[in-house]
Design a protein around this motif. Structure first.
Motif, mmCIF file in Angstrom:
data_model
loop_
_atom_site.group_PDB
_atom_site.id
_atom_site.type_symbol
_atom_site.label_atom_id
_atom_site.label_comp_id
_atom_site.label_asym_id
_atom_site.label_seq_id
_atom_site.Cartn_x
_atom_site.Cartn_y
_atom_site.Cartn_z
ATOM 1 N N SER A 307 0.740 -1.132 0.014
ATOM 2 C CA SER A 307 0.086 0.098 -0.246
ATOM 3 C C SER A 307 0.893 1.132 0.199
ATOM 4 O O SER A 307 0.232 2.401 -0.252
ATOM 5 C CB SER A 307 -0.789 -0.201 1.221
ATOM 6 O OG SER A 307 -0.192 0.087 2.550
ATOM 7 N N ALA A 308 2.030 1.208 0.472
ATOM 8 C CA ALA A 308 2.918 2.277 0.271
ATOM 9 C C ALA A 308 3.480 2.790 -0.969
ATOM 10 O O ALA A 308 4.049 3.902 -1.297
ATOM 11 C CB ALA A 308 4.328 2.014 1.100
ATOM 12 N N VAL A 309 3.050 1.885 -2.065
ATOM 13 C CA VAL A 309 3.751 2.290 -3.393
ATOM 14 C C VAL A 309 3.309 3.675 -3.974
ATOM 15 O O VAL A 309 3.971 4.564 -4.229
ATOM 16 C CB VAL A 309 3.321 1.190 -4.398
ATOM 17 C CG1 VAL A 309 3.803 1.465 -5.966
ATOM 18 C CG2 VAL A 309 4.126 -0.009 -4.137
ATOM 19 N N VAL A 310 1.948 3.828 -3.974
ATOM 20 C CA VAL A 310 1.295 5.147 -4.604
ATOM 21 C C VAL A 310 1.890 6.207 -3.838
ATOM 22 O O VAL A 310 2.365 7.281 -4.716
ATOM 23 C CB VAL A 310 -0.142 4.938 -4.522
ATOM 24 C CG1 VAL A 310 -0.666 4.097 -5.557
ATOM 25 C CG2 VAL A 310 -0.606 4.926 -3.244
ATOM 26 N N LEU A 311 2.384 6.334 -2.547
ATOM 27 C CA LEU A 311 2.725 7.583 -2.008
ATOM 28 C C LEU A 311 4.277 7.766 -2.177
ATOM 29 O O LEU A 311 4.776 8.828 -2.502
ATOM 30 C CB LEU A 311 2.550 7.555 -0.414
ATOM 31 C CG LEU A 311 1.105 7.419 0.241
ATOM 32 C CD1 LEU A 311 1.205 7.383 1.780
ATOM 33 C CD2 LEU A 311 0.690 8.587 -0.418
ATOM 34 N N ALA A 312 4.868 6.468 -2.403
ATOM 35 C CA ALA A 312 6.425 6.806 -2.751
ATOM 36 C C ALA A 312 6.513 7.134 -4.208
ATOM 37 O O ALA A 312 7.175 8.041 -4.574
ATOM 38 C CB ALA A 312 6.920 5.174 -2.644
ATOM 39 N N VAL A 313 5.507 6.845 -5.096
ATOM 40 C CA VAL A 313 5.509 7.268 -6.452
ATOM 41 C C VAL A 313 5.391 8.717 -6.487
ATOM 42 O O VAL A 313 5.870 9.601 -7.240
ATOM 43 C CB VAL A 313 4.617 6.487 -7.504
ATOM 44 C CG1 VAL A 313 4.539 7.097 -8.679
ATOM 45 C CG2 VAL A 313 5.097 5.159 -7.516
ATOM 46 N N LEU A 314 4.260 9.077 -5.803
ATOM 47 C CA LEU A 314 3.627 10.600 -5.823
ATOM 48 C C LEU A 314 4.964 11.397 -5.208
ATOM 49 O O LEU A 314 5.226 12.405 -5.854
ATOM 50 C CB LEU A 314 2.637 10.699 -4.729
ATOM 51 C CG LEU A 314 2.055 12.030 -4.682
ATOM 52 C CD1 LEU A 314 1.494 12.520 -6.095
ATOM 53 C CD2 LEU A 314 0.883 12.268 -3.446
ATOM 54 N N GLN A 315 5.702 10.838 -4.167
ATOM 55 C CA GLN A 315 6.743 11.910 -3.765
ATOM 56 C C GLN A 315 7.805 12.072 -4.774
ATOM 57 O O GLN A 315 8.291 13.180 -4.861
ATOM 58 C CB GLN A 315 7.366 10.716 -2.582
ATOM 59 C CG GLN A 315 8.477 11.728 -1.754
ATOM 60 C CD GLN A 315 9.588 10.886 -1.015
ATOM 61 O OE1 GLN A 315 10.151 10.193 -1.577
ATOM 62 N NE2 GLN A 315 9.409 10.708 0.371
ATOM 63 N N ARG A 316 8.109 11.201 -5.589
ATOM 64 C CA ARG A 316 8.825 11.433 -6.793
ATOM 65 C C ARG A 316 8.603 12.667 -7.605
ATOM 66 O O ARG A 316 9.265 13.269 -8.374
ATOM 67 C CB ARG A 316 9.343 9.918 -7.429
ATOM 68 C CG ARG A 316 9.827 9.264 -6.445
ATOM 69 C CD ARG A 316 10.480 7.977 -7.258
ATOM 70 N NE ARG A 316 11.372 7.526 -5.937
ATOM 71 C CZ ARG A 316 12.371 6.409 -6.306
ATOM 72 N NH1 ARG A 316 12.746 6.057 -7.654
ATOM 73 N NH2 ARG A 316 12.986 5.651 -5.576
#
Length: 380
Positions: A307-316
């Motif tokens: 579930s952390a993937v989308v937040l990691a992608v957004l951070q970039r």
């Protein structure tokens, strides 16, 4: 104004395992497996070069029991979550007293009361904060957390919602499982904690305009947990990589309903479940491969962190500055069900930043117009 998803914060454990180490472990532990060479090829094809794990690999490969693993999950979450939360609050320019709800997401550890209770008691949040724990949507829960925070801010326009995801996939390793799907998973998933704030008013980031969800019929067994005496046993069907052909039409239709063209958005925050998913989605939506660059790089650097993937992608996207004010974008998370959680919104740059080249037009219903729509229409 529409609610704004602000810059996420992330934490990764210091222990790592790279691709070559993963392949060597697979050879060592499953040298006699009849499909070993196929498994090795699949692990190589994931594109995952490195993963972070909450324990050293020697400890990860042991199974001390469900009770011990739960204790590790609670200890490591409580030890490392506060710093991530503090960074997310700073990025959103809010304080703990400003938070009205906490959406806490995890599919790799279970506690009751939920971790939100501990956060309120120990981290200084108000006692009247709404608790929204989410435990069974797997990787899709990252998108679902964004959407439930969006919904809350539509219901309470002055509210601020904190999203937290804590995923320690390595704690679900099962030494006795040797089916191909499980062996592939052992080379795919990683650990992380992430947090972000959705502000009901103000803030910079992704102004959330609409959200939706879609369940692919009769696929509930394709991604699942089988609960045994030894805990959660992850089940991954070989048909999962082909699910984008079932989901892509829904993504296009949802964008069309808002008079947007899904093929020409300015940014895509897509759950990186694996490279086949990204490849197929790129082809099916007519989106250049480069548009999914951050999804691919997160997969390469950290593996599938659920579930952390989308937040990691957004951070970039925050960090590379490639999206200009008004740019249109999509968040999409996929997981068990097969479930898709989808959000559309526009980029809200800091005040004073020059207007960029985000796609605009008279047909676009902007954030100021979204505020006048009913929640039922927004979430349709």
């Amino acid at each position: 104004m529409s609610p704004t998803l602000c810059r996420p914060a992330l934490w990764f454990p210091e222990n790592t395992i790279n691709l070559e180490e993963t392949l060597n472990l697979c050879r060592k532990l499953h040298g006699g497996h009849e499909k070993l060479q196929a498994v090795l090829r699949m692990i190589e094809n994931t594109g995952v070069k490195k993963r972070h794990i909450v324990q050293p690999i020697d400890a990860t490969l042991l199974h001390p029991g469900v009770e011990a693993r739960t204790e590790i999950y609670q200890r490591e979450t409580r030890r490392n979550l506060p710093g991530v939360v503090d960074e997310a609050l700073r990025s959103a320019d809010v304080h703990k007293d400003d938070i009205d709800a906490i959406v806490y997401v995890s599919c790799t550890g279970f506690t009751m009361p939920p971790m939100t209770t501990w956060m309120i008691n120990e981290l200084g949040f108000r006692s009247d904060v709404r608790q929204i724990p989410m435990a069974q949507l797997g990787c899709a829960a990252g998108g679902a957390a964004v959407n439930r925070a969006h919904d809350f801010c539509l219901a309470y326009p002055d509210a601020n919602v904190l999203i937290v995801t804590s995923e320690f996939c390595s704690l679900c390793y099962q030494p006795t499982d040797s089916d191909v799907g499980m062996l592939l998973s052992n080379g795919l998933f990683g650990d992380a904690i992430a947090a972000a704030v959705v502000r009901g008013k103000g803030g910079t980031g992704m102004a959330l305009s609409w959200n939706s969800a879609y369940l692919v019929p009769n696929t509930e067994e394709w991604i699942s947990y089988r609960v045994k005496d030894t805990g959660y046993h992850f089940q991954l069907d070989r048909r999962v990589p082909r699910t984008m052909s079932m989901i892509a039409p829904t993504l296009r239709q949802f964008a069309n309903q808002q008079e947007w063209d899904v093929s020409s958005l300015d940014f895509y925050v897509i759950h990186a479940g694996g490279p086949r998913i990204l490849d197929d989605l790129s082809d099916l939506l007519g989106v250049p491969t480069e548009a999914f660059r951050h999804s691919r790089s997160v997969l390469s650097d950290y593996g599938n962190i659920a579930s952390a993937v989308v937040l990691a992608v957004l951070q970039r996207f925050f960090d590379d500055g490639s999206v200009t004010n008004g740019g249109r974008g999509m968040v999409a998370g996929f997981g068990p069900g097969i479930t898709a959680e989808i959000a559309l919104g526009t980029w809200r740059a800091p005040a004073g930043r020059e207007e960029g080249n985000g796609t605009t037009g008279e047909a676009h219903r902007g954030p100021e117009q979204v505020a006048s729509l009913s929640p039922a229409l927004i979430a349709r």
